[in-house]
Every structure is written in structure tokens, then in C-alpha cells.
Design a protein around this motif. Sequence first.
Motif, PDB file in Angstrom:
ATOM      1  N   SER A 191     -31.411  30.900  68.242  1.00 44.39           N
ATOM      2  CA  SER A 191     -30.460  31.444  68.991  1.00 44.39           C
ATOM      3  C   SER A 191     -28.743  31.427  68.370  1.00 44.39           C
ATOM      4  CB  SER A 191     -30.292  30.753  70.332  1.00 44.39           C
ATOM      5  OG  SER A 191     -30.179  31.752  71.342  1.00 44.39           O
ATOM      6  N   ARG A 207     -27.678  37.151  78.120  1.00 44.16           N
ATOM      7  CA  ARG A 207     -27.991  37.959  76.822  1.00 44.16           C
ATOM      8  C   ARG A 207     -26.763  38.681  76.436  1.00 44.16           C
ATOM      9  NH1 ARG A 207     -32.820  40.589  75.700  1.00 44.16           N
ATOM     10  NH2 ARG A 207     -31.834  42.692  76.288  1.00 44.16           N
ATOM     11  N   TRP A 239     -30.522  39.437  66.264  1.00 43.34           N
ATOM     12  CA  TRP A 239     -31.314  40.176  67.228  1.00 43.34           C
ATOM     13  C   TRP A 239     -32.490  40.999  66.620  1.00 43.34           C
ATOM     14  CZ3 TRP A 239     -31.826  39.453  72.069  1.00 43.34           C
ATOM     15  CH2 TRP A 239     -30.776  39.059  72.983  1.00 43.34           C
ATOM     16  N   SER A 298     -31.890  35.513  69.257  1.00 48.14           N
ATOM     17  CA  SER A 298     -31.152  36.256  70.322  1.00 48.14           C
ATOM     18  C   SER A 298     -29.501  35.759  70.389  1.00 48.14           C
ATOM     19  CB  SER A 298     -31.814  35.661  71.728  1.00 48.14           C
ATOM     20  OG  SER A 298     -32.139  34.403  71.816  1.00 48.14           O
ATOM     21  N   GLU A 327     -26.512  34.721  72.698  1.00 47.93           N
ATOM     22  CA  GLU A 327     -26.176  34.603  74.255  1.00 47.93           C
ATOM     23  C   GLU A 327     -24.847  33.981  74.260  1.00 47.93           C
ATOM     24  OE1 GLU A 327     -30.733  33.120  75.254  1.00 47.93           O
ATOM     25  OE2 GLU A 327     -29.244  31.567  74.824  1.00 47.93           O
ATOM     26  N   VAL A 381     -31.798  45.803  73.335  1.00 50.56           N
ATOM     27  CA  VAL A 381     -30.751  44.981  73.669  1.00 50.56           C
ATOM     28  C   VAL A 381     -29.242  45.618  73.977  1.00 50.56           C
ATOM     29  CG1 VAL A 381     -29.079  43.458  72.379  1.00 50.56           C
ATOM     30  CG2 VAL A 381     -31.654  43.697  71.494  1.00 50.56           C
TER      31      VAL A 381
END
Length: 473
Positions: free
Chosen positions: A142, A196, A237, A242, A244, A328
Motif C-alpha cells: 500500500s 481508497r 494501483w 493500493s 489509501e 479505481v
Amino acid sequence: MKCSASGSRCAGTCLRCLQQKYDSSLPTASVIICFHDEAWSTLLRTVHSIMDTAPKASLKDIILVDDLSQQGPLKSALSEYISKLDGVKLIRSNKRLGVIRGRMLGAARATGDVLIFMDSHCECQKGWLEPLLARLSSNRNSVVSPIIDVIDWKTFQYYHSVGLHRGVFDWKLDFHWEPVPEHEEKVRQSPISPIRSPVVAGAVVAMDRHYFQNTGAYDSDMTMWGAENLELSIRTWLCGGSVEIIPCSRVGHVYRHHVPAAFAYEEAIVRNKIRIAETWLGPFKENFYKHDTVAFLISKAEKPDCSERLQLQKRLGCRNFQWFVSNVYPELSQPGDTPRFSGKLYNTGVGFCADYRPGKATAESSIKLSPCSDSLTQHFEYNSMKEIRLGSAPLFCFDVRHGKVIPQNCTKETDNSHQHWDVQENGMIVHVLSSKCMEAAKSEDEMDLFLSVCNKNANQVWQFEHSHGLHQR
Ligand code: UDP
Ligand code: MN
């Protein structure tokens, strides 16, 4: 316990954040601060606020990277000051690297489990570090960011942002904040769950050190400053990670009050964006070039070499940009800026076309009616955001002051905007906020555009030159 600078009591989300218990075995952090001619006070405020708030066991080191600053106090006085601070290192670059390569230089010296890149004019709030580290320890793929509050550049007043936001971008690859949309709110289990975010801001960003190094760090061919946060986020992504925002973590940032006047900066940003388009957007890059003519011209003249980044993309087995748009950031594909109507805007009553008259300042610019011609000043675009944009000055929109139609910077406001218009099939153009109609009328020697009560007279009937078939009601 107060939670906001404005003095309101800590309740709701704030209370839940304070009640969180964190594992004693959190990963350690290296905070990397790259700076160029930062003011002494803001730089040290950043450093001390980290030292004052980070739990000792979690903070491995703070690495300052001086990107060839010229200001006197940042020379020996700074070295001396820093040498007395435990766990703070100072690296000097003898070349101007720009923030992207400067941060990479700092990262190469870092030994913490987690890297946190921070601008040199920030103030960390109590409890900012633990939630970032906790999230990264359970989710190593992340890239995370705190909520970034606003510190006023003039007064240094700290403003706690209200409501949750996420980072997004437009087809010009410019970054914006927007309120978290409902579909993202729904997938969050609690008010303190991560948000997100299509992209994070550049000012404060954290990730696992090995993850950063193994997935391509920053693009070292990007220069100076700008858009590196987009590249990092989009790549993360697309290549299995991910991005965040962690709502229990808050850091204030002094937003700049003006874009640096230096032309070199502007050019650097455009070139950095071109690298993003050429590496990550696939066929969608045409959308970018359509929205940024300067970028289009530069890319044609220079043919940037992104082969290394394209190899990285292959090596990491990254998905394509269509996946990003579908999964996304679906809002990006909506033809926000594709015109429904475009071209000349002809008034049936007077037989003239709307014509933009640029002035020295925005306040001196106006929209008049002139004999129709192919001048770019008579080109307008009506889009699905209900704006009428000026083709010759695409950041300007039809707006209204004192009943008169004038050009103003487009605001992107969604509610109560003076800039929303309904182009009706009967040719009337209704100003949404006032329900009045745009009308051609004489004032002194010239023809202006005014708002009037709708009455279908010919001076209220307009025709756009082109219709793009998307006009549905
Ligand atoms: N910076 C740098 N070298 C440069 C340009 C910027 O080290 O050539 C530093 C700057 O001091 C700051 C960070 O990079 O700490 C981000 O720049 P800035 O705050 O101007 O960007 P913004 O927050 O306005 O996007
Ligand atoms: Mn900054």
C-alpha cells in the motif's frame, strides 16, 4: 483532549482514533524531507513536530536532503543545529536534483522499514504516525497518506479539514481533492477505515521501503517537481498495490500561495506529465494531449524516452489504464469535458455571434456580440458539467455578475454555481441558479449578453454551430 485547532471537543471519529490501540511491534519509519531554500522556521517546525509526536521506538531517523539551497542560514548554521539533534541526518546535494531525485537520494540512505516522504513545511499532529505504520504493517503493498490539513501560508493558522476527501486528477493530469463519493463510503467498514484514493498528494506519503524500491521508486527521469505523486499512485494501483488515505493520521501542510513563477518549473511539470502519459495511460494518452496542447507539442518535438519505465511495467506485470478507469476511478471516463455543443454561438435576434474580448486582467475581459467569424474568440464549448467554456481560454467559463454574462475562471463547484447553464432544444440558454435566460442586448455602443426573464423573444434564441449528439434530457 482537544482534537482541533479551532477548539471543538474531540468526538466521533476523533475519539475513535484516540481509542485505537497499536501493536508495540509496529514497523520503524525513516522520514525523508527534501528541501530547496525552505525558510529556517518552517523547516525546523517540520523536524521538531516529527520528533515531538513520533513514538521513539517507531522513528528510525529523519533524513534531510538539501537540494542545493542558496540561503545563508541553511548552510553551516543548519549543519550545526542538526548535529545536535538525535536521529536527524543532513545530506547535501551538490547538484540541483529536484524533489523527485532528492527524495530518492534520501531513500537510498534510509534504514527504517517504512519510508515517509514529507515536504519541508509540515506540522505533524499527535498520533499521526502510528496509524500509517499499522496500516502498512498489515498491508505492505500500500501507499498511504494522512489527511493533509491546511496551514495558512500567511498566518500559519492550522485548519482542520472537515469531511473526508480523496485525491483525484483530471485529463490535464492536474491533482484535485474531492469529497469521498458514496460508492467509496459504502465499502468502508467504519469512520476510521482507510479511504481508497485514486491518487495521493505529494506532500506526505508513506510506504514500505522494500516495496518502494522493488516497484520502481520514483521515475528518476522526472525533473524538478510535480506530478510524481500521480505517477507513484497510478503505478501502485496498476501494479498490484493500493493507494489509501488514513483518516486517523493528520499532518498540516503549508500550501503554496502561488505557483513558482520560474518557467523551468512549468516546463518540468509538463514533461513529467508526458512521461506519465507515455508510460501508463496507453491509448488514453490522447485524452491528455487533447486537454494539454503544450504537452502535445512538446511530446511531438521531443519524443520522450520511457523505455526503462515500460520495461518496469512489463517486469511487474502491471494492468492497463482501462482497468484503472473501470475499477479505481470510473468518474474519469465520464466525458466531463467533452463538449455536447461547440463552435460559434449565434444569436438569432441580432444575427451576431458571442465573442470573447480578453482584457489585461480577468476583470477587464468581457463577452460581446460581433459579426460571426472564424476567430478562436468565437469558439465556445458546452460540456456535461453544464459549463460554457471559452475555446480560446479554456480555463474560463461563462459566469454572471449583476445580471451580465462575463468570463471568469471555471470553478468546478457542483452546487450553487453561477456557471451552470441549460442549453435547451428551443434555443434558450437558461442560467440554472437564477432560472433566467441569456439575452443579447445593446449597452452603449456594443452588444452584451445579459440575463432576462425568459420570454422566447428572438434575442434569447441561440444556436451552437456543432451538436455532438450527447445531449440527452
Ligand atoms: N523541493 C526541492 N527541490 C526542488 C523543488 C522542490 O527539494 O527543486 C522541495 C520543496 O522544498 C518541498 C518539496 O520539494 O519540500 C515539495 O515542493 P513544494 O512544497 O514547492 O510543492 P507543493 O507542495 O507546492 O506541491
Ligand atoms: Mn509543499
